[in-house]
Design an enzyme around this catalytic site. Sequence first.
Site, short mmCIF file in Angstrom:
data_model
loop_
_atom_site.label_atom_id
_atom_site.label_comp_id
_atom_site.label_asym_id
_atom_site.label_seq_id
_atom_site.Cartn_x
_atom_site.Cartn_y
_atom_site.Cartn_z
N ASP A 264 -2.57 -18.47 3.31
CA ASP A 264 -3.45 -19.36 2.54
C ASP A 264 -4.18 -20.33 3.47
O ASP A 264 -5.39 -20.54 3.37
CB ASP A 264 -2.69 -20.07 1.41
CG ASP A 264 -1.34 -20.63 1.85
OD1 ASP A 264 -0.94 -20.42 3.02
OD2 ASP A 264 -0.67 -21.28 1.02
N ASP B 114 -12.22 -9.44 4.15
CA ASP B 114 -13.41 -9.63 3.30
C ASP B 114 -13.95 -11.05 3.48
O ASP B 114 -15.16 -11.26 3.55
CB ASP B 114 -13.09 -9.38 1.82
CG ASP B 114 -13.46 -7.96 1.38
OD1 ASP B 114 -13.35 -7.04 2.21
OD2 ASP B 114 -13.85 -7.78 0.20
N ASP C 134 -6.30 -6.95 4.31
CA ASP C 134 -7.38 -6.52 3.42
C ASP C 134 -8.15 -7.74 2.92
O ASP C 134 -9.39 -7.78 2.97
CB ASP C 134 -6.79 -5.75 2.24
CG ASP C 134 -7.86 -5.37 1.23
OD1 ASP C 134 -8.90 -4.84 1.66
OD2 ASP C 134 -7.66 -5.61 0.02
N TYR D 24 0.80 -1.23 0.00
CA TYR D 24 0.00 0.00 0.00
C TYR D 24 0.84 1.28 0.00
O TYR D 24 0.30 2.36 -0.16
CB TYR D 24 -0.94 0.02 1.21
CG TYR D 24 -2.17 -0.83 1.02
CD1 TYR D 24 -2.11 -2.21 1.15
CD2 TYR D 24 -3.40 -0.25 0.71
CE1 TYR D 24 -3.23 -2.98 0.96
CE2 TYR D 24 -4.54 -1.02 0.52
CZ TYR D 24 -4.44 -2.38 0.65
OH TYR D 24 -5.55 -3.15 0.46
N LYS E 163 3.40 -15.37 5.55
CA LYS E 163 3.74 -16.25 4.43
C LYS E 163 5.25 -16.42 4.46
O LYS E 163 5.97 -15.99 3.56
CB LYS E 163 3.24 -15.63 3.11
CG LYS E 163 3.37 -16.53 1.90
CD LYS E 163 2.36 -17.66 1.83
CE LYS E 163 2.64 -18.54 0.63
NZ LYS E 163 1.82 -19.79 0.62
C1 IPM Z 1 -10.69 -1.70 2.55
C2 IPM Z 1 -10.74 -1.38 1.09
C3 IPM Z 1 -9.59 -0.44 0.75
C4 IPM Z 1 -8.30 -1.17 1.07
C5 IPM Z 1 -9.61 0.07 -0.70
C6 IPM Z 1 -10.92 0.72 -1.06
C7 IPM Z 1 -8.47 1.00 -0.98
O1 IPM Z 1 -10.72 -2.53 0.32
O2 IPM Z 1 -10.84 -0.77 3.38
O3 IPM Z 1 -10.53 -2.87 2.90
O4 IPM Z 1 -7.76 -1.89 0.22
O5 IPM Z 1 -7.83 -1.01 2.18
MN MN Z 2 -10.79 -4.34 1.47
#
Ligand code: IPM
Ligand code: MN
Length: 375
Positions: A245, A273, A269, A152, A211
């Site tokens: 993984d 999700d 990140d 990032y 990793k």
């Molecule tokens: C998150 C999002 C952001 C990230 C994006 C929108 C830049 O996916 O907050 O998880 O990758 O951190």
């Molecule tokens: Mn994200």
Amino acid sequence: MPKPKPAPGKTKPASGKTWRIAVLPGDGTGPEVVREAVKVLDAAAAKYGFATEKVHYDLGGERYLKTGEVCPESVVKELRGFDAILLGAIGHPEVKPGILEKGILLKLRFDLDQYINLRPVRLYPGVDCPIKGKGPEQIDYAVVRENTGDVYTGVGGVTQKGTANEIAMQVMVYNRFQVDRCLRYAFEYARRHGKKARGKGEANTLALCGKTNVLTYVYDLWERAFHELGQKDFPDVKREYYHVDATCMWMVKNPEWFDVLVTGNMFGDIITDLGAITQGGMGIAAGGNLNPEGVSMFEPIGGSAPKYTGKNVINPLAAICAMQMMLEHLGLDQAAGGVDAAVRKVTGEKLKSLAAGKMGYSTAEVGDLVAQFLP
Ligand code: IPM
Ligand code: MN
């Protein structure tokens, strides 16, 4: 004369402090969900006896399209003066991907040095879990995502663009300082909020997700720092290690193994999700971009959901839960506990689903329900 005692059930006002909150509704459904979070914040303030002052900022795609401005330095400067920031969503269908994300969201995380991204993975009562046989008992952990380093940072480059020899690099960058301060936060979080601390297990456990078999520089640094700090300052916190993984596999197969997970920015990140979908999806998943020594920013994990914008169907619980994390962060514990209890009641007794348009209630009605159920 003796001081009057606060009424039972009220948080004692912290010496009359007014909490200054910057509100950044942002793009798409951001404004709709933030409106509900602010509604619940105001209801909690009235109920538990604290005061807030909210200042709205119109950062986002619309402002950018009108003025060409993404996030002026003057705004960043002003934001430093708040007690906390509440953010809706960033991302606009008419703006090229990356401009707003980098220019607003990532800029604020970096400039305000919000070096922790705390993302709890908790399945609320009554919420359908996509994993067979798992419920709120099993899905109950938190991810501490490092929030300032990794791929990032934008270190990298491209040469011979457009040719058959094009080279593109995006570098995974960490220094010891970033790793150490993130690990320290994670150990302390595990000590205070791990399963043992919450009376739910034998030990407070911190698992490093890395990793080390491939990223032999970066995750070697993380692993050494993890064990050194753990041995020295947190011998009471149990240490575990998982490759990223395998982490994904176990988050689905045996989520109950996890307590507190700590990882770098990119893995954090991705796995959050995955965590979010196991807790019922983006309708409920919330996070905090924390600078424990500065100003922190709370946000739903999901995006701006353009297709649902303005329809009053999006689920505001993720924004409400982000606001709840903000209350906790500010030390307004009674209010934070109250909002948590109200959300649990709404998911447990009211909502048909957490998905947009399938809740059985509108966005605004869900906000009303949470406000009304504050204990
Ligand atoms: C998150 C999002 C952001 C990230 C994006 C929108 C830049 O996916 O907050 O998880 O990758 O951190
Ligand atoms: Mn994200």
